[in-house]
Design an enzyme around this catalytic site. Structure first.
Site, PDB file in Angstrom:
ATOM      1  N   GLU A  52     -40.907  -8.591  33.617  1.00 42.51           N
ATOM      2  CA  GLU A  52     -41.083  -7.219  34.248  1.00 42.51           C
ATOM      3  C   GLU A  52     -42.303  -6.924  33.269  1.00 42.51           C
ATOM      4  OE1 GLU A  52     -37.056  -9.177  34.408  1.00 42.51           O
ATOM      5  OE2 GLU A  52     -38.486  -9.402  33.074  1.00 42.51           O
ATOM      6  N   CYS A  77     -32.869  -8.615  32.244  1.00 39.98           N
ATOM      7  CA  CYS A  77     -32.305  -8.377  30.843  1.00 39.98           C
ATOM      8  C   CYS A  77     -31.821  -7.125  30.310  1.00 39.98           C
ATOM      9  CB  CYS A  77     -32.362  -9.495  29.956  1.00 39.98           C
ATOM     10  SG  CYS A  77     -33.666  -8.511  29.026  1.00 39.98           S
TER      11      CYS A  77
END
Length: 345
Positions: A52, A77
Site C-alpha cells: 500500500e 495491517c
C-alpha cells in the site's frame, strides 16, 4: 467484474515478492481513479515498505486519492511491526473505498484492519477472488493457522517407480533421474522457500550442496536430520555457502554458519514445529530420501508434493514413496513429467 480485474493485477504484483518477503505475506496493491490505474506497488523485500505504501507513493497527483479506490489482495495491517500500519496511511490519504481480497490470519490483524478503516468512514469490500488470494499466500496462512511451516515434499522417480538404485553393490553407477531443465526448476523452487530438509542417508549417499546454484536467489536454510551426529565434517553441507542446522538427539552447539540443535525425536514433528516457529520459518521443501519423505507422508505432515518422473528405468533399487491422492496437475518438463499433489486431509 471490474473488482476481479483489478484484484488479479494485485495478485500478479504480489507474486513478484515470492522468495523475498517471507515470513511476511506477498501483497500487491492497485489504486484506481475513474476506471484507470493511477498507482500500483507490491511488498518487495522483508523489512521494506508494504504494498500500500509503494502504491500510494507511485500516485503522481495525491489530491485525487480521496476519490480513488484502493485494491489489495490481503487485509491492510493495523499494527506496528518493522513498518507503521498501512491502515494509518490509507486513512491519512483520505481514501474512502478499499477492496480487499481476503482477511489476514495473523492474530495482530485478523479483521482489525478492516474495522479500523470502517471506523474512519471508509467503504470496505472484502472477499474478491478470496480463494485465489489465500492460495497465493498459502505459506503465510498455514504458518498462522496451523502453527507450522508450509511443507513441500519433492522427489524424482524413474518410470518403473524407483527413487534410487541399490547402492550396496554399485555406488559408482549413475543415479541421476531428472533432466537438467528439471534440476534448474528444483533450484528455482529452493530459492522460493525459506528452508530445505533432508535426512542422514541422503547426505551420506549423495553429498549434496542443497543450494540454489542453478538459479539466482538466496539459498534456503539447510536442515539436516542427523539423530546420532554421524555425518563427517568433510561433507559439502558443512561448507559456508548457506546457514545449516543439524537436528540431533543431544547436542546444542553453534560455530559460524553451522548450528547443532537437539530435539525430541520421540515427538519429532511437534519439536520440529517448535524449532521452526522460533526461527520464523514459513516454508520448508523436503527433498528426501525415502525414509524422511515417508515419515512426513505417514504423519500427513505435508501440504504439497512435487514428483518428477524421469524418462529412465532402474530395473531394481529403492522404491519411491507412494501418495494415495490423485495429482492436481501434470505437466511436461521436456522428457520428464511433473506431478503436483495437494494434501486435502
Amino acid at each position: 467484474m471490474q473488482h476481479e480485474i483489478y484484484m488479479r493485477r494485485c495478485l500478479q504484483l504480489a507474486a513478484n515478492g515470492l522468495g523475498n518477503v517471507a515470513p511476511n505475506p506477498m501483497v500487491g496493491c492497485v489504486i484506481v481513479y475513474e476506471g484507470k490505474i493511477i498507482g500500483e506497488g507490491y511488498h518487495q523485500v522483508f523489512g521494506g515498505h508494504h504494498a500500500e505504501v509503494n502504491a500510494i507513493a507511485s500516485v503522481k497527483d495525491k489530491s485525487i486519492l480521496n476519490h480513488a479506490v484502493l485494491y489489495v489482495n490481503l487485509e491492510p495491517c493495523n499494527h506496528y511491526g518493522k513498518t507503521p500500519p498501512c491502515t494509518n496511511l490509507i486513512i491519512q490519504q483520505k481514501i474512502k473505498r478499499v477492496v480487499v481480497g481476503c482477511l489476514d490470519p495473523f492474530k495482530e490483524v485478523r479483521g482489525a484492519g478492516i474495522e479500523k478503516l470502517k471506523m474512519a468512514g471508509a467503504e470496505v469490500i472484502v472477499g474478491i477472488l478470496e480463494e485465489e488470494c489465500k492460495e497465493l499466500n498459502k505459506r503465510f496462512f498455514i504458518q498462522h493457522l496451523k502453527n507450522r511451516p508450509y511443507i513441500i515434499l519433492k522427489w524424482a522417480q524413474t518410470l518403473d517407480g524407483f527413487i534410487d538404485r541399490d547402492r550396496r553393490g554399485n555406488v559408482l553407477e549413475d543415479n541421476w533421474i531428472s533432466n537438467k531443465t528439471a534440476t534448474q526448476l528444483v533450484h528455482k523452487w529452493r530459492s522460493e522457500e525459506q528452508a530445505i530438509l533432508v535426512g542422514t542417508n541422503t547426505v551420506l549417499n549423495d553429498n549434496p550442496l542443497l543450494t540454489t546454484r542453478e538459479w539466482p536467489g538466496k539459498s534456503p536454510l539447510r536442515i539436516i536430520i542427523d539423530k546420532e551426529n554421524k555425518l563427517p565434517y568433510s561433507l559439502r553441507v558443512f561448507n559456508s555457502e548457506a546457514s545449516t542446522i543439524i537436528l540431533n538427539e543431544n547436542t546444542n552447539n553453534k560455530k559460524e554458519n553451522i548450528e547443532f540443535v537437539a530435539i525430541d525425536f520421540k515427538n519429532f514433528f511437534s519439536s520440529f514445529a517448535n524449532e521452526m516457529r522460533k526461527r520464523n520459518i514459513q516454508s520448508v521443501i523436503v527433498e528426501g530420501g525415502k525414509n524422511t519423505l515417508s515419515k512426513f507422508l505417514a504423519n500427513y505432515y505435508w501440504d504439497e508434493a512435487r514428483v518428477i518422473i524421469g524418462n529412465k528405468t532402474f530395473g531394481k533399487g529403492l522404491s519411491a514413496p507412494i501418495i494415495e491422492n490423485e495429482p492436481i496437475s501434470k505437466e511436461a518438463i521436456l522428457d520428464n513429467i511433473l506431478l503436483t499433489y495437494k494434501n486435502k486431509s
